[in-house]
Design an enzyme around this catalytic site. Sequence first.
Site, mmCIF file in Angstrom:
data_model
loop_
_atom_site.group_PDB
_atom_site.id
_atom_site.type_symbol
_atom_site.label_atom_id
_atom_site.label_comp_id
_atom_site.label_asym_id
_atom_site.label_seq_id
_atom_site.Cartn_x
_atom_site.Cartn_y
_atom_site.Cartn_z
ATOM 1 N N THR A 136 0.856 -1.185 0.000
ATOM 2 C CA THR A 136 0.000 0.000 0.000
ATOM 3 C C THR A 136 0.892 1.235 0.000
ATOM 4 O O THR A 136 1.633 1.465 0.961
ATOM 5 C CB THR A 136 -0.901 -0.009 1.252
ATOM 6 O OG1 THR A 136 -1.664 -1.217 1.239
ATOM 7 C CG2 THR A 136 -1.824 1.189 1.284
ATOM 8 N N LYS A 156 -7.942 -9.676 3.565
ATOM 9 C CA LYS A 156 -8.118 -9.429 4.997
ATOM 10 C C LYS A 156 -7.340 -10.480 5.760
ATOM 11 O O LYS A 156 -7.474 -11.676 5.457
ATOM 12 C CB LYS A 156 -9.595 -9.542 5.402
ATOM 13 C CG LYS A 156 -10.524 -8.585 4.714
ATOM 14 C CD LYS A 156 -11.953 -8.746 5.216
ATOM 15 C CE LYS A 156 -12.649 -10.017 4.757
ATOM 16 N NZ LYS A 156 -12.890 -10.111 3.305
ATOM 17 N N GLY A 179 -7.736 -1.604 14.956
ATOM 18 C CA GLY A 179 -6.267 -1.641 14.995
ATOM 19 C C GLY A 179 -5.776 -2.300 13.735
ATOM 20 O O GLY A 179 -6.376 -2.160 12.666
ATOM 21 N N CYS A 235 -3.133 -2.019 8.935
ATOM 22 C CA CYS A 235 -3.568 -1.243 7.771
ATOM 23 C C CYS A 235 -4.371 0.018 8.106
ATOM 24 O O CYS A 235 -3.921 1.122 7.796
ATOM 25 C CB CYS A 235 -4.361 -2.135 6.834
ATOM 26 S SG CYS A 235 -3.316 -3.399 6.074
ATOM 27 N N ARG A 288 -0.273 -5.589 15.568
ATOM 28 C CA ARG A 288 0.077 -4.210 15.225
ATOM 29 C C ARG A 288 -1.107 -3.283 15.506
ATOM 30 O O ARG A 288 -2.211 -3.534 15.054
ATOM 31 C CB ARG A 288 0.516 -4.139 13.751
ATOM 32 C CG ARG A 288 1.869 -4.793 13.533
ATOM 33 C CD ARG A 288 2.297 -4.767 12.076
ATOM 34 N NE ARG A 288 1.690 -5.832 11.309
ATOM 35 C CZ ARG A 288 2.022 -6.130 10.048
ATOM 36 N NH1 ARG A 288 2.945 -5.426 9.427
ATOM 37 N NH2 ARG A 288 1.437 -7.112 9.399
HETATM 38 N N1 LIG Z 1 -1.430 -7.214 6.205
HETATM 39 C C1 LIG Z 1 -2.519 -6.927 5.521
HETATM 40 O O1 LIG Z 1 -3.626 -7.316 5.858
HETATM 41 C C2 LIG Z 1 -2.429 -6.092 4.268
HETATM 42 C C3 LIG Z 1 -3.513 -6.072 3.387
HETATM 43 C C4 LIG Z 1 -3.398 -5.320 2.220
HETATM 44 C C5 LIG Z 1 -2.249 -4.582 1.977
HETATM 45 N N2 LIG Z 1 -1.227 -4.603 2.869
HETATM 46 C C6 LIG Z 1 -0.007 -3.850 2.557
HETATM 47 O O2 LIG Z 1 0.962 -4.756 2.054
HETATM 48 C C7 LIG Z 1 2.271 -4.344 2.468
HETATM 49 C C8 LIG Z 1 2.948 -5.466 3.220
HETATM 50 O O3 LIG Z 1 2.213 -5.711 4.391
HETATM 51 P P1 LIG Z 1 2.443 -7.008 5.289
HETATM 52 O O4 LIG Z 1 1.397 -6.991 6.342
HETATM 53 O O5 LIG Z 1 2.581 -8.185 4.403
HETATM 54 O O6 LIG Z 1 3.877 -6.641 5.928
HETATM 55 P P2 LIG Z 1 4.885 -7.593 6.732
HETATM 56 O O7 LIG Z 1 5.597 -6.715 7.646
HETATM 57 O O8 LIG Z 1 4.138 -8.776 7.254
HETATM 58 O O9 LIG Z 1 5.880 -8.126 5.607
HETATM 59 C C9 LIG Z 1 6.800 -7.339 4.927
HETATM 60 C C10 LIG Z 1 8.045 -8.170 4.671
HETATM 61 O O10 LIG Z 1 8.925 -7.470 3.791
HETATM 62 C C11 LIG Z 1 10.265 -7.796 4.151
HETATM 63 N N3 LIG Z 1 11.157 -6.827 3.524
HETATM 64 C C12 LIG Z 1 11.390 -5.537 3.846
HETATM 65 N N4 LIG Z 1 12.258 -4.980 2.990
HETATM 66 C C13 LIG Z 1 12.584 -5.923 2.091
HETATM 67 C C14 LIG Z 1 13.436 -5.945 0.934
HETATM 68 N N5 LIG Z 1 14.099 -4.863 0.532
HETATM 69 N N6 LIG Z 1 13.543 -7.094 0.251
HETATM 70 C C15 LIG Z 1 12.865 -8.198 0.633
HETATM 71 N N7 LIG Z 1 12.036 -8.227 1.703
HETATM 72 C C16 LIG Z 1 11.896 -7.113 2.417
HETATM 73 C C17 LIG Z 1 10.221 -7.792 5.648
HETATM 74 O O11 LIG Z 1 11.300 -8.491 6.208
HETATM 75 C C18 LIG Z 1 8.864 -8.468 5.923
HETATM 76 O O12 LIG Z 1 9.004 -9.871 6.061
HETATM 77 C C19 LIG Z 1 2.073 -3.077 3.274
HETATM 78 O O13 LIG Z 1 2.214 -1.967 2.425
HETATM 79 C C20 LIG Z 1 0.652 -3.188 3.738
HETATM 80 O O14 LIG Z 1 0.065 -1.942 3.974
HETATM 81 C C21 LIG Z 1 -1.273 -5.361 4.008
#
Ligand SMILES: NC(=O)c1ccc[n+]([C@@H]2O[C@H](COP(=O)([O-])OP(=O)(O)OC[C@H]3O[C@@H](n4cnc5c(N)ncnc54)[C@H](O)[C@@H]3O)[C@@H](O)[C@H]2O)c1
Length: 445
Positions: free
Chosen positions: A121, A157, A263, A266, A334
């Site tokens: 995002t 989700k 919470g 996101c 989170r």
């Molecule tokens: N969690 C959700 O429900 C959700 C839903 C939709 C969108 N998003 C978006 O998706 C994105 C990721 O969210 P998430 O919850 O999966 O995050 P997360 O923290 O679970 O995972 C991110 C991963 O990226 C890795 N990382 C960081 N820098 C890196 C790099 N340069 N190379 C390789 N790996 C790297 C981290 O070590 C981590 O494991 C965010 O922007 C979030 O807003 C999340």
Amino acid sequence: MKITVVGTGYVGLVTGACLAEMGNDVLCLDVDPNKIRILNEGGIPIHEPGLDLVVARNVQAGRLAFTTDIERAVAHGTVQFIAVGTPPDEDGSADLQYVVAAARNIGRLMTDYKVVVDKSTVPVGTADKVRAAIADELAKRDFKVDFAVVSNPEFLKEGAAVDDFMRPDRIIIGADDEQAILLMRALYAPFQRNHEKLLVMDVRSAELTKYAANAMLATRISFMNELALLAEKMGADIEHVRRGIGSDPRIGYDFLYAGCGYGGSCFPKDVKALIKTAATVGQGLKVLTAVEDANDAQKLVLVEKIVQRYGADLTGKRFAVWGLAFKPNTDDMREATSRVVLAELFKRGATVTAYDPVAMDETKRIFGDEPRLSYAANPPDALKGADALVIVTEWKEFRSPDFARIRADLKDPVIFDGRNLYEPSVVVAAGIDYLPIGRAQMTRA
Ligand SMILES: NC(=O)c1ccc[n+]([C@@H]2O[C@H](COP(=O)([O-])OP(=O)(O)OC[C@H]3O[C@@H](n4cnc5c(N)ncnc54)[C@H](O)[C@@H]3O)[C@@H](O)[C@H]2O)c1
């Protein structure tokens, strides 16, 4: 199709596993060696229902692999998904350092055509930054090769992520490159066999769509939470009001529940980031600013009710807390309301015995060896010797408790219910005071 997913967190792992499930050859990259070790040993670093089976099946079939080797990852996929975190910066705007680092790695090492897909995002304009970072790295080594940047925000989700990815409501593709659009259509074709779900638009609209969706959902929650506070003060019942307005198809029943605040990874950060993005172009977002303020206040509502009953100094009191995860079916903590509730209770001298079906390890990681916090093996065990019960997360296993046991085990039989799980008359008939959100506060006194 050969696909690399950069970032193997909630979104990256689900994306990689589900794309492999459709027959693609997927390599997931992460900079966290521990995460990759767990995955390579057959484990799953997060709790997400059904994900373990999809991962195991596709690893077994040789379609899904995990690595920390950046060179191998860049070489692997024609499509490179960026699914790294975009946490809030100090000022609340989205911190793009991980996205840009991932883009730079691609630019530094790519040798053939790549479609780089932003799944994280990211604020409007980030695709331009990704494009510039890749171009800059290519220029540094004086290497010329075509590439496209696509925005493909994710709407899954947590807790239902595999299902959401497999059966999406919509697939947003922001792109202006015909070849890249064709590739995205082919990649997502298996996920929309029933009817067309792919919406192709310009990159900036795609980036904004994701924030707009989360902002709208957060707004519904804060709106209901404020109305709940009003309902309580005016002797109305927010549950009746919810049903009364949800029956209007323009409003609908979903996402209208009052509670002790939203919470997760996101809503809080995306609402903040959108307000910040808007400010950079001189656009105030008054509604969203209020949504955020209301939510910050709502996370304190349970403690306010506790203080109203026992006074500001809670020294010597022990609370059973049911539910720590920010919502059911995940271990994600989170911005979880429980963190605020626990910190406030500790600050006031109380101790807590907590129970959560999956988030206790994560809570231990966050609170460390906090001496005022202990854990129970199951919900009833948390009650023993506690003064009162506080419910923070609406896990299914809390829905039909043994009220007689709650009454017997609590020193002061009272439930502070942050998720309105029970029929008030049932709780009161069991001899327990019931303090839900936005409904009559049922006390014996
Ligand atoms: N969690 C959700 O429900 C959700 C839903 C939709 C969108 N998003 C978006 O998706 C994105 C990721 O969210 P998430 O919850 O999966 O995050 P997360 O923290 O679970 O995972 C991110 C991963 O990226 C890795 N990382 C960081 N820098 C890196 C790099 N340069 N190379 C390789 N790996 C790297 C981290 O070590 C981590 O494991 C965010 O922007 C979030 O807003 C999340």
